[in-house]
Design an enzyme around this catalytic site. Structure first.
Site, PDB file in Angstrom:
ATOM      1  N   ASP A 167       0.807  -1.218   0.000  1.00 54.67           N
ATOM      2  CA  ASP A 167       0.000   0.000   0.000  1.00 54.67           C
ATOM      3  C   ASP A 167       0.841   1.270   0.000  1.00 54.67           C
ATOM      4  O   ASP A 167       0.635   2.165   0.811  1.00 54.67           O
ATOM      5  CB  ASP A 167      -0.914  -0.053   1.246  1.00 54.67           C
ATOM      6  CG  ASP A 167      -1.935   1.062   1.283  1.00 54.67           C
ATOM      7  OD1 ASP A 167      -2.373   1.496   0.203  1.00 54.67           O
ATOM      8  OD2 ASP A 167      -2.284   1.503   2.396  1.00 54.67           O
ATOM      9  N   GLU A 419       3.278  -8.200   7.707  1.00 55.72           N
ATOM     10  CA  GLU A 419       2.019  -8.815   7.308  1.00 55.72           C
ATOM     11  C   GLU A 419       2.088  -9.879   6.244  1.00 55.72           C
ATOM     12  O   GLU A 419       1.334  -9.826   5.280  1.00 55.72           O
ATOM     13  CB  GLU A 419       1.060  -7.733   6.852  1.00 55.72           C
ATOM     14  CG  GLU A 419       0.804  -6.741   7.940  1.00 55.72           C
ATOM     15  CD  GLU A 419      -0.246  -5.734   7.562  1.00 55.72           C
ATOM     16  OE1 GLU A 419      -0.385  -5.473   6.368  1.00 55.72           O
ATOM     17  OE2 GLU A 419      -0.914  -5.253   8.469  1.00 55.72           O
ATOM     18  N   TYR A 475      -6.934  -3.133  12.986  1.00 57.99           N
ATOM     19  CA  TYR A 475      -7.827  -2.061  12.532  1.00 57.99           C
ATOM     20  C   TYR A 475      -9.267  -2.279  12.975  1.00 57.99           C
ATOM     21  O   TYR A 475     -10.184  -2.109  12.194  1.00 57.99           O
ATOM     22  CB  TYR A 475      -7.730  -1.924  11.009  1.00 57.99           C
ATOM     23  CG  TYR A 475      -6.410  -1.343  10.561  1.00 57.99           C
ATOM     24  CD1 TYR A 475      -6.255   0.030  10.425  1.00 57.99           C
ATOM     25  CD2 TYR A 475      -5.319  -2.161  10.289  1.00 57.99           C
ATOM     26  CE1 TYR A 475      -5.039   0.575  10.023  1.00 57.99           C
ATOM     27  CE2 TYR A 475      -4.094  -1.621   9.897  1.00 57.99           C
ATOM     28  CZ  TYR A 475      -3.968  -0.256   9.763  1.00 57.99           C
ATOM     29  OH  TYR A 475      -2.770   0.290   9.364  1.00 57.99           O
ATOM     30  N   TYR A 479     -11.134  -1.290   9.272  1.00 53.97           N
ATOM     31  CA  TYR A 479     -11.443  -2.361   8.317  1.00 53.97           C
ATOM     32  C   TYR A 479     -12.468  -3.335   8.900  1.00 53.97           C
ATOM     33  O   TYR A 479     -13.164  -4.026   8.173  1.00 53.97           O
ATOM     34  CB  TYR A 479     -10.166  -3.124   7.926  1.00 53.97           C
ATOM     35  CG  TYR A 479      -9.234  -2.294   7.070  1.00 53.97           C
ATOM     36  CD1 TYR A 479      -9.655  -1.807   5.840  1.00 53.97           C
ATOM     37  CD2 TYR A 479      -7.955  -1.979   7.497  1.00 53.97           C
ATOM     38  CE1 TYR A 479      -8.812  -1.032   5.056  1.00 53.97           C
ATOM     39  CE2 TYR A 479      -7.105  -1.210   6.722  1.00 53.97           C
ATOM     40  CZ  TYR A 479      -7.539  -0.739   5.503  1.00 53.97           C
ATOM     41  OH  TYR A 479      -6.701   0.029   4.737  1.00 53.97           O
ATOM     42  N   GLU A 513       0.505  -0.938  13.981  1.00 54.59           N
ATOM     43  CA  GLU A 513      -0.436  -0.221  13.125  1.00 54.59           C
ATOM     44  C   GLU A 513      -1.798  -0.208  13.788  1.00 54.59           C
ATOM     45  O   GLU A 513      -2.253  -1.219  14.314  1.00 54.59           O
ATOM     46  CB  GLU A 513      -0.575  -0.878  11.737  1.00 54.59           C
ATOM     47  CG  GLU A 513       0.594  -0.639  10.824  1.00 54.59           C
ATOM     48  CD  GLU A 513       0.354  -1.137   9.396  1.00 54.59           C
ATOM     49  OE1 GLU A 513      -0.804  -1.235   8.967  1.00 54.59           O
ATOM     50  OE2 GLU A 513       1.356  -1.432   8.729  1.00 54.59           O
TER      51      GLU A 513
HETATM   52  C1  CKU Z   1      -2.285  -0.154   6.016  1.00 57.49           C
HETATM   53  C2  CKU Z   1      -4.031  -5.097   7.415  1.00 57.49           C
HETATM   54  C3  CKU Z   1      -3.326  -3.874   7.426  1.00 57.49           C
HETATM   55  C4  CKU Z   1      -2.086  -3.710   6.531  1.00 57.49           C
HETATM   56  N1  CKU Z   1      -1.491  -2.386   6.643  1.00 57.49           N
HETATM   57  C5  CKU Z   1      -0.313  -2.240   5.822  1.00 57.49           C
HETATM   58  C6  CKU Z   1       0.014  -0.805   5.465  1.00 57.49           C
HETATM   59  O1  CKU Z   1       1.047  -0.732   4.527  1.00 57.49           O
HETATM   60  C7  CKU Z   1      -1.236  -0.138   4.930  1.00 57.49           C
HETATM   61  O2  CKU Z   1      -0.966   1.174   4.485  1.00 57.49           O
HETATM   62  C8  CKU Z   1      -2.602  -1.543   6.352  1.00 57.49           C
HETATM   63  C9  CKU Z   1      -3.567   0.551   5.552  1.00 57.49           C
HETATM   64  O3  CKU Z   1      -4.438  -0.106   5.005  1.00 57.49           O
HETATM   65  O4  CKU Z   1      -3.681   1.764   5.742  1.00 57.49           O
END
Ligand code: CKU
Length: 601
Positions: A167, A419, A475, A479, A513
């Site tokens: 991402d 991940e 998240y 998410y 994160e």
């Molecule tokens: C982040 C499951 C989350 C993975 N994570 C990786 C990161 O690189 C992304 O930017 C999620 C996101 O979705 O903002």
């Protein structure tokens, strides 16, 4: 051991550097005809492009911004006759993602991996007292055997497009400084330090690698330039009385001076700032200098408008000011090793770094952030025949990262992945080898970790036992069960943490994160997802959960600032999970962090 020295360029009586940053020539090579057409001797029809910088955002047309494939850089420079007696090297902070270097038409070296230095010995190819030409053939395609992982789509007309399994925008080019180095023929190739505390005193254990057999002398100076210890030999221990420790947000740096001595004459000298500190895990605590430290900060990116991932001291300066203002003490170099200057400044400012290798995108999904959130199953990636090749690249990148960064006091841990799939025996086998290799490279034996996404559930994940502490990317409330479902998000979040707690692992957990996409300036009462209010509500819910578990020993929010990604229906001109905007101004959430972290020491 690497067959070149990654030591950062310095100038002194024995070593001279010449910086090659500035305008270079550049040319795209969509048909990969450069070699056949003799571009190694010079580009036929180049444009000018700044170095260091990512090329993408200079352009005003789609084709150039999103260019994927071979492209070439070229620079002419003068090398003095005075350099003839010594070795001449060229050093690229990085070539993204891979490159072959030619000096005056002669092929010198090739390097794979876009976030670590590339060194080439050009002593024999150099014309001394004359103009010289460096040409670099670069390629920025993504594949499944090198880091970071992704795919390359080829259209019928031959045009290529990067399809990252990650991402962030596939920025590339010469994104870090380029230097010419003149160093003695017999030279200091590398050194490492490790520390032991002994009451008020400290031991600095050192090891030096030189390219010859002559005597080595090592001296240590304090910040007032007073000598505190001296030793002869390629390895030894420097005893430091009343040592000043390198502390979080209160750094103290010594100067290590390493010399090679031939017949009482110094023939090479290398100097660097080092900080005396220890780092280890004890039960659920992270101990810096034997004192528990709670990690507060962010996952970052090297990212800014116009120059993309290009190194820029002004960004470093502003980012550290924002980090200090927010009362942070740590950041993760998500998702690749950063330019070396970031670590140097963190050493000065007393920041802790979880240093991550570019092992990101280890799942076949161009929207893995969604796949991961939804709990998709993507075990396929670790069952393919290409995996052995990937493992070689991964180990090599880990080796280069640790070799480069091992002496920075700021670096407290290595993150060996972000991940990947972790629930199969294939994944375990793969990562066991990566961890074993990594442990053999670090003389300081720092804690090793990796960032786990949601599918790496307590019951299913096979890889967490490899880690000295566990990093979770979660998240709940974004998410999973976002917006009006945030109450459910908290229940699910606690449920997962309770399941981890039941395992009684007795090691620290750090959130690497958590966050929500937030459009700066978008306000809504009551909140909705994407508003500044929602980011704050989401964070407060997360903080309640973090504070319920003693084994949670850190929180690194996603992300420090908004950053650019591949275009798509999930991203509005990039990822907006920044606590700061892309131009480093605070969103409402920044103040929430500032106040919370002020109270967590
Ligand atoms: C982040 C499951 C989350 C993975 N994570 C990786 C990161 O690189 C992304 O930017 C999620 C996101 O979705 O903002």
């Amino acid at each position: 051991m690497l067959d070149y020295s990654e030591l950062y360029p310095i100038n002194n009586e024995y070593r001279i550097t010449q910086n090659l940053d500035g305008m270079w020539y550049m040319q795209f090579d969509q048909e990969s005809k450069g070699i056949d057409d003799g571009w190694t001797n010079g580009l036929p029809n180049p444009i000018s492009i700044p170095v260091p910088a990512s090329f993408a955002d200079f352009f005003t047309d789609h084709y150039s911004r999103d260019y994927c494939g071979d492209f070439w850089y070229e620079k002419d420079f003068f090398i003095s006759k005075d350099w003839k007696e010594k070795e001449t090297w060229i050093r690229f902070g990085s070539i993204t993602h891979r490159g072959t270097v030619y000096c005056n038409g002669i092929e010198i070296t090739s390097h794979e991996g876009g976030f670590l230095p590339v060194l080439a010995n050009i002593t024999d190819a150099t014309k001394y007292g004359e103009m010289n030409k460096i040409v670099v053939k670069i390629n920025n395609e993504l594949n499944e055997t090198s880091l970071p992982c992704g795919a390359t789509k080829v259209f019928d007309n031959g045009r290529k497009l990067a399809k990252p399994y990650f991402d962030f925008f596939n920025y590339s080019g010469l994104q870090r400084s380029v230097w010419l180095l003149s160093i003695p023929r017999e030279n200091i190739k590398d050194y490492s330090v490790d520390y032991a505390l002994n009451g008020k005193d400290a031991e600095v254990k050192y090891e030096v690698i030189t390219t010859g057999k002559n005597k080595v002398k090592v001296k240590l100076f304090d910040a007032d330039k007073k000598i505190v210890a001296e030793q002869i030999g390629v390895q030894g221990v420097l005893q430091v009385k009343d040592a000043h420790l390198w502390q979080v947000r209160n750094s103290y740096l010594y100067n290590i001076v390493i010399q090679i001595i031939e017949n009482e004459q110094i023939i090479d000298e290398y100097t660097e700032k080092i900080g005396i500190r220890t780092i280890r895990i004890d039960g659920t605590k992270i101990l810096l200098n034997e004192q528990p430290v709670y990690l507060k900060g962010f996952g970052k990116h090297e990212d800014f408008s116009i120059f993309g991932r290009g190194f820029n001291w002004s960004i470093v300066k502003r980012d550290f000011e924002c980090l200090k203002w927010s009362n942070a003490n740590c950041f993760r170099t998500s998702h690749y090793p950063y330019a070396e200057e970031w670590y140097q400044f963190a050493d000065e400012e007393g920041f802790l770094i979880i240093n991550e290798v570019a092992a990101v995108g280890m799942m076949r999904s161009t929207r893995n952030f969604v796949a991961a959130g939804e709990g998709g199953n993507y075990t396929y990636f670790f069952e393919t025949p290409t995996v052995e090749q990937l493992k070689l690249s991964h180990v090599r990148d880990v080796q280069e990262m640790i070799t480069r960064d091992k002496n920075h006091p700021s670096v407290i841990s290595w993150s060996l992945f972000n991940e990947p799939e972790t629930i199969t025996d294939h994944a375990y086998k793969y990562f066991k080898d990566i961890f074993e290799a990594a442990r053999s490279f670090d003389p300081q034996n720092r804690p090793m970790t990796g960032a786990f996404e949601k599918n790496s559930k307590p019951e299913l994940c096979k890889c967490y036992p490899l880690c000295d502490f566990i990093c979770l990317n979660r998240y709940y409330g974004w998410y999973i069960s976002g917006g009006p479902e945030i109450e459910e998000a908290e229940i699910l979040f606690r449920d997962e943490m309770n399941r981890w707690e039941k395992k009684n692992l007795n090691i620290p957990f750090v959130f690497t994160e958590f966050g929500t996409d937030t459009m700066a300036g978008m306000h809504k009462l009551p909140s909705i997802m994407w508003s500044e209010e929602y980011q704050v509500e989401y964070l407060k819910m997360n903080f309640k959960v973090f504070d319920s578990y003693d084994f949670i020993q850190g929180e690194l929010a996603w992300n420090f600032a908004d950053f650019q990604t591949t275009e798509g229906i999930m991203r509005v001109d990039g990822n907006h999970k920044g606590v700061f905007t892309r131009d480093r101004q605070p969103k409402a959430a920044a103040v929430v962090f500032k106040h919370r972290w002020e109270k967590i020491l």
